[in-house]
Design a protein around this motif. Sequence first.
Motif, PDB file in Angstrom:
ATOM      1  N   GLU A   1     -16.629   2.449  -6.677  1.00 20.59           N
ATOM      2  CA  GLU A   1     -15.378   1.859  -7.166  1.00 20.59           C
ATOM      3  C   GLU A   1     -14.422   1.597  -6.010  1.00 20.59           C
ATOM      4  OE1 GLU A   1     -15.377   3.901 -11.627  1.00 20.59           O
ATOM      5  OE2 GLU A   1     -14.256   4.820  -9.994  1.00 20.59           O
ATOM      6  N   ARG A   2     -14.375   2.558  -5.094  1.00 20.64           N
ATOM      7  CA  ARG A   2     -13.481   2.365  -3.943  1.00 20.64           C
ATOM      8  C   ARG A   2     -13.959   1.224  -3.059  1.00 20.64           C
ATOM      9  NH1 ARG A   2     -12.621   8.039  -4.263  1.00 20.64           N
ATOM     10  NH2 ARG A   2     -14.436   8.470  -2.990  1.00 20.64           N
ATOM     11  N   ALA A   3     -15.274   1.110  -2.923  1.00 23.03           N
ATOM     12  CA  ALA A   3     -15.836   0.028  -2.106  1.00 23.03           C
ATOM     13  C   ALA A   3     -15.512  -1.324  -2.733  1.00 23.03           C
ATOM     14  CB  ALA A   3     -17.340   0.215  -1.948  1.00 23.03           C
ATOM     15  N   ALA A   4     -15.587  -1.384  -4.082  1.00 24.75           N
ATOM     16  CA  ALA A   4     -15.294  -2.644  -4.777  1.00 24.75           C
ATOM     17  C   ALA A   4     -13.841  -3.044  -4.547  1.00 24.75           C
ATOM     18  CB  ALA A   4     -15.584  -2.483  -6.266  1.00 24.75           C
ATOM     19  N   LEU A   5     -12.958  -2.024  -4.586  1.00 30.85           N
ATOM     20  CA  LEU A   5     -11.539  -2.277  -4.369  1.00 30.85           C
ATOM     21  C   LEU A   5     -11.276  -2.740  -2.929  1.00 30.85           C
ATOM     22  CD1 LEU A   5      -9.517  -2.051  -6.582  1.00 30.85           C
ATOM     23  CD2 LEU A   5      -8.919   0.247  -5.821  1.00 30.85           C
ATOM     24  N   ALA A   6     -11.971  -2.113  -1.992  1.00 25.64           N
ATOM     25  CA  ALA A   6     -11.812  -2.489  -0.584  1.00 25.64           C
ATOM     26  C   ALA A   6     -12.272  -3.927  -0.383  1.00 25.64           C
ATOM     27  CB  ALA A   6     -12.601  -1.538   0.306  1.00 25.64           C
ATOM     28  N   LYS A   7     -13.347  -4.292  -1.062  1.00 26.14           N
ATOM     29  CA  LYS A   7     -13.847  -5.664  -0.932  1.00 26.14           C
ATOM     30  C   LYS A   7     -12.847  -6.650  -1.544  1.00 26.14           C
ATOM     31  CE  LYS A   7     -17.726  -8.742  -1.704  1.00 26.14           C
ATOM     32  NZ  LYS A   7     -16.793  -9.842  -1.921  1.00 26.14           N
ATOM     33  N   PHE A   8     -12.271  -6.251  -2.667  1.00 28.96           N
ATOM     34  CA  PHE A   8     -11.246  -7.103  -3.281  1.00 28.96           C
ATOM     35  C   PHE A   8     -10.109  -7.347  -2.285  1.00 28.96           C
ATOM     36  CE2 PHE A   8      -7.047  -7.279  -5.153  1.00 28.96           C
ATOM     37  CZ  PHE A   8      -7.147  -8.394  -5.970  1.00 28.96           C
ATOM     38  N   ASP A   9      -9.627  -6.242  -1.666  1.00 33.44           N
ATOM     39  CA  ASP A   9      -8.527  -6.353  -0.702  1.00 33.44           C
ATOM     40  C   ASP A   9      -8.888  -7.308   0.431  1.00 33.44           C
ATOM     41  OD1 ASP A   9      -7.058  -4.636  -2.163  1.00 33.44           O
ATOM     42  OD2 ASP A   9      -7.078  -2.966  -0.734  1.00 33.44           O
ATOM     43  N   LYS A  10     -10.117  -7.175   0.919  1.00 32.00           N
ATOM     44  CA  LYS A  10     -10.560  -7.989   2.054  1.00 32.00           C
ATOM     45  C   LYS A  10     -10.541  -9.472   1.692  1.00 32.00           C
ATOM     46  CE  LYS A  10     -14.306  -8.134   5.324  1.00 32.00           C
ATOM     47  NZ  LYS A  10     -15.717  -8.436   5.136  1.00 32.00           N
ATOM     48  N   ASP A  11     -11.092  -9.780   0.523  1.00 34.97           N
ATOM     49  CA  ASP A  11     -11.127 -11.180   0.089  1.00 34.97           C
ATOM     50  C   ASP A  11      -9.719 -11.692  -0.210  1.00 34.97           C
ATOM     51  OD1 ASP A  11     -13.801 -10.899   0.329  1.00 34.97           O
ATOM     52  OD2 ASP A  11     -14.213 -10.682  -1.818  1.00 34.97           O
ATOM     53  N   PHE A  12      -8.936 -10.837  -0.835  1.00 36.04           N
ATOM     54  CA  PHE A  12      -7.560 -11.190  -1.221  1.00 36.04           C
ATOM     55  C   PHE A  12      -6.757 -11.593   0.014  1.00 36.04           C
ATOM     56  CE2 PHE A  12      -3.159  -9.965  -2.137  1.00 36.04           C
ATOM     57  CZ  PHE A  12      -2.943 -10.520  -3.391  1.00 36.04           C
ATOM     58  N   ILE A  13      -6.834 -10.763   1.064  1.00 38.02           N
ATOM     59  CA  ILE A  13      -6.011 -11.015   2.244  1.00 38.02           C
ATOM     60  C   ILE A  13      -6.571 -12.185   3.049  1.00 38.02           C
ATOM     61  CG2 ILE A  13      -7.086  -9.400   3.906  1.00 38.02           C
ATOM     62  CD1 ILE A  13      -3.321  -9.883   3.331  1.00 38.02           C
ATOM     63  N   ALA A  14      -7.895 -12.354   3.033  1.00 39.67           N
ATOM     64  CA  ALA A  14      -8.494 -13.480   3.758  1.00 39.67           C
ATOM     65  C   ALA A  14      -7.998 -14.801   3.173  1.00 39.67           C
ATOM     66  CB  ALA A  14     -10.015 -13.383   3.686  1.00 39.67           C
ATOM     67  N   GLU A  15      -7.880 -14.833   1.855  1.00 37.29           N
ATOM     68  CA  GLU A  15      -7.428 -16.047   1.184  1.00 37.29           C
ATOM     69  C   GLU A  15      -5.946 -16.310   1.511  1.00 37.29           C
ATOM     70  OE1 GLU A  15      -8.853 -15.907  -2.873  1.00 37.29           O
ATOM     71  OE2 GLU A  15      -7.440 -17.517  -3.372  1.00 37.29           O
ATOM     72  N   LEU A  16      -5.166 -15.236   1.483  1.00 33.86           N
ATOM     73  CA  LEU A  16      -3.738 -15.376   1.789  1.00 33.86           C
ATOM     74  C   LEU A  16      -3.508 -15.825   3.231  1.00 33.86           C
ATOM     75  CD1 LEU A  16      -1.676 -12.383   0.340  1.00 33.86           C
ATOM     76  CD2 LEU A  16      -1.487 -14.797  -0.216  1.00 33.86           C
ATOM     77  N   ASP A  17      -4.327 -15.284   4.121  1.00 39.73           N
ATOM     78  CA  ASP A  17      -4.158 -15.533   5.551  1.00 39.73           C
ATOM     79  C   ASP A  17      -4.269 -17.016   5.879  1.00 39.73           C
ATOM     80  OD1 ASP A  17      -3.679 -14.728   8.146  1.00 39.73           O
ATOM     81  OD2 ASP A  17      -5.803 -14.552   8.622  1.00 39.73           O
ATOM     82  N   ALA A  18      -4.970 -17.742   5.026  1.00 39.45           N
ATOM     83  CA  ALA A  18      -5.173 -19.173   5.284  1.00 39.45           C
ATOM     84  C   ALA A  18      -3.872 -19.955   5.097  1.00 39.45           C
ATOM     85  CB  ALA A  18      -6.263 -19.702   4.366  1.00 39.45           C
ATOM     86  N   ASP A  19      -2.938 -19.411   4.356  1.00 35.97           N
ATOM     87  CA  ASP A  19      -1.672 -20.095   4.099  1.00 35.97           C
ATOM     88  C   ASP A  19      -0.535 -19.162   4.505  1.00 35.97           C
ATOM     89  OD1 ASP A  19       0.563 -21.337   3.152  1.00 35.97           O
ATOM     90  OD2 ASP A  19      -0.190 -21.671   1.121  1.00 35.97           O
ATOM     91  N   LYS A  20      -0.108 -19.277   5.770  1.00 36.75           N
ATOM     92  CA  LYS A  20       0.837 -18.310   6.328  1.00 36.75           C
ATOM     93  C   LYS A  20       2.143 -18.240   5.539  1.00 36.75           C
ATOM     94  CE  LYS A  20      -1.296 -17.022  10.286  1.00 36.75           C
ATOM     95  NZ  LYS A  20      -2.665 -17.023   9.784  1.00 36.75           N
ATOM     96  N   ALA A  21       2.657 -19.394   5.116  1.00 36.78           N
ATOM     97  CA  ALA A  21       3.932 -19.400   4.401  1.00 36.78           C
ATOM     98  C   ALA A  21       3.815 -18.588   3.112  1.00 36.78           C
ATOM     99  CB  ALA A  21       4.343 -20.834   4.090  1.00 36.78           C
ATOM    100  N   PHE A  22       2.703 -18.769   2.443  1.00 36.97           N
ATOM    101  CA  PHE A  22       2.476 -18.035   1.197  1.00 36.97           C
ATOM    102  C   PHE A  22       2.302 -16.536   1.490  1.00 36.97           C
ATOM    103  CE2 PHE A  22      -0.383 -17.526  -2.738  1.00 36.97           C
ATOM    104  CZ  PHE A  22       0.715 -17.256  -3.541  1.00 36.97           C
ATOM    105  N   LEU A  23       1.629 -16.235   2.616  1.00 35.13           N
ATOM    106  CA  LEU A  23       1.446 -14.841   3.021  1.00 35.13           C
ATOM    107  C   LEU A  23       2.806 -14.145   3.168  1.00 35.13           C
ATOM    108  CD1 LEU A  23      -0.314 -12.473   4.145  1.00 35.13           C
ATOM    109  CD2 LEU A  23      -0.232 -13.577   6.365  1.00 35.13           C
ATOM    110  N   TYR A  24       3.796 -14.861   3.761  1.00 33.72           N
ATOM    111  CA  TYR A  24       5.124 -14.252   3.918  1.00 33.72           C
ATOM    112  C   TYR A  24       5.802 -14.046   2.577  1.00 33.72           C
ATOM    113  CZ  TYR A  24       4.231 -15.860   8.587  1.00 33.72           C
ATOM    114  OH  TYR A  24       3.649 -16.101   9.776  1.00 33.72           O
TER     115      TYR A  24
END
Lengths: 173, 502
Positions: free
Chosen positions: A91-114
């Motif tokens: 369960e923790r691994a699944a959550l960590a993977k979610f976080d990784k994908d979540f932030i990778a997607e956000l990182d592509a749009d810096k303004a949205f990341l802020y």
Amino acid sequence: MATGSGAAAAAADAEEKESGSRMITLTSNEGKAFVVTEASARQSATIRSMVDDGGCVDKGFPLPNVDSKTLARVIQYCDEHGNKEAHTVDERAALAKFDKDFIAELDADKAFLYDVTMAANYLHIQGLFALTTQCIADTIKGKTPEEIRTAFGIEYDLTAQDEEEIKEEDTHA
Amino acid sequence: MGMLALNRLLSLRRDSRRRRRHHRPQIRARCGLIASTGKRKTSPCQQDDYDGDSQAGKIMRNSIPDLPEDILFRIQSFMSMREAARAACVSRAFLHSWRCHPNLIFNKDTIGLKRNAFGENFHGKIGRILRNHSGISLKTFQLDYSGMCGFDGTSYLDSWLQIALKPEIEELTLFLPETNKQYSFPCSLLSDGVRDSLRYIKLRCCALHPTPELGPLRSLSNLHLLYVSITWAELECLLSNSLALEHLELNHCKGIICLKIPCTLQQLSSLNVVECSGLKVIESKAPNLSSLFVRGSRVNFSLVETLQIKKLDMGCAICDARAKLPSIMPNLETLVIESGHEMVDAPMLPTKFLYLKHLTIHMITGSTISRPYDYFSLVTQVRMVHESIFTDSQLRHIPGHRHGHLKSVKITGFSSAKSLVELTCYILNNAVSLECLTLDTIYGSRCDQDKYRRCFPMIDGVLTEAPRGLAAIRTYIEDKVPSTVNLTVLEPCSRCHVRRRG
């Protein structure tokens, strides 16, 4: 007597269950309502303390400084972390993977990341705030000042005095 | 009530758009407070950054300097001092954030000293950075002279510490060089606010003279004193005011004649005492001390609360350890013994540590091959003087116990000593759960793990013996390794251990 106290306990249980599955309405600055589970909303320390203080659960919570797009993304994070268990390694691994994908997607749009970073800060969502600020720091690391300015679209606004001070501290001066 | 909190959040709204725009590409090109990476581009014109970039307008709407200060601080806290310093010339917001950087760590790497730099370069840079630092929100102050010879900054230290030691400081490291005149740490700077927040103190090569007037250090959990001039009476003042202490290290503190840890140090879990040559008595009544590391001093365990000790690392004879420790420390889980005077004929009693999980034995023998020791005696009482396996290849076999839990064994300084080969074969036969066996023909750290990128130097005797050790492994051990065991054989380093010829 015994029956009475048993019924009271059952009622208290039911109430507790109900509060666990209670739904809470969050409204963006554009007036759009988002209905989320209380567990999801409690990811935000701000909302959590208001709920615990017996605040306006029924009326919902207007969030006048968060726009709909940002709020939807913040809720996506809160749903994942609030509604899912994180007891087992898997369960923790699944959550960590979610976080990784979540932030990778956000990182592509810096303004949205802020925007998401600001919302996480305002709503005191600790995990999300750590995730986004770490991501911004990682982007800055290893870049020259020019590269940082280019990457984030930052204006050069140092005054002559600032420049003088920087020159003084510059080890290569 | 709820709305109040949200309104408060609203008031945190960014105070953007009051920054002026300057076109100074010539300055921008040479920014870099601390050592540069050398990757810097040559002065691209400001217009180049934005011209033809249709995204620029959109990004500008929400660029980093517009983030509230606390968010920018948080971002910087994830960056090293060097990175934060380099980012300072990005914009005013970054510069301001750098002035409040929580960690100031000064050493030869972060300052980026050139090869022929001298003390004044180092001290000048530190002085300028400190003068410009706001002192606000400083959490860590480290000054480390490792790898810098002949630098003496003692005349500046008082003024630097005045800037650094402000309430909120959590970590103070002064790793000073040996100087003619020893620096005396100004205890007067440990104000009430500083004593409240300070969690970690590491001092090297200075004098520390706390007096009974020193107030409580309520958060201090780590105290490391290396080559520090301090008496027991002074240390006692410090300890009696540090009731949150968890880790105490005394390294080469010659002035301490006795050490009596009081039972009031309830949190103290680890104590390291290294080469304090004046030390005559070590006493500890700390009820939760679980880890003890001692070098250069004898410990009378009747003066130490030992039942709760789980980790012991000390210099003593193996036979002594086996005879005494199990009854004194029945809960021991990790045992490291450094033995420099093993007696060949000492009686070897059968002993048992019920909870032992990690055992390391260092034998200081000068040269691995000249010193007679029966390694096999570590499992049995049969004694035999060291003899090479190639002189007498008749291996002793002892029906041993099955070691059902032993998973990993590493023997360093592996030679052709017969008893060592016997010990290895015994392990292979009896450790049924063994997963890894590492045999290293030398000892000490290797250049790929060492921070100075050099292997531990070996004397010629060890290097002469290494090929014989390897041959012994090939001949007597390799074919006995079951398929379930991963055997790693390490040879001398081809770079650092090239033998002198002739």
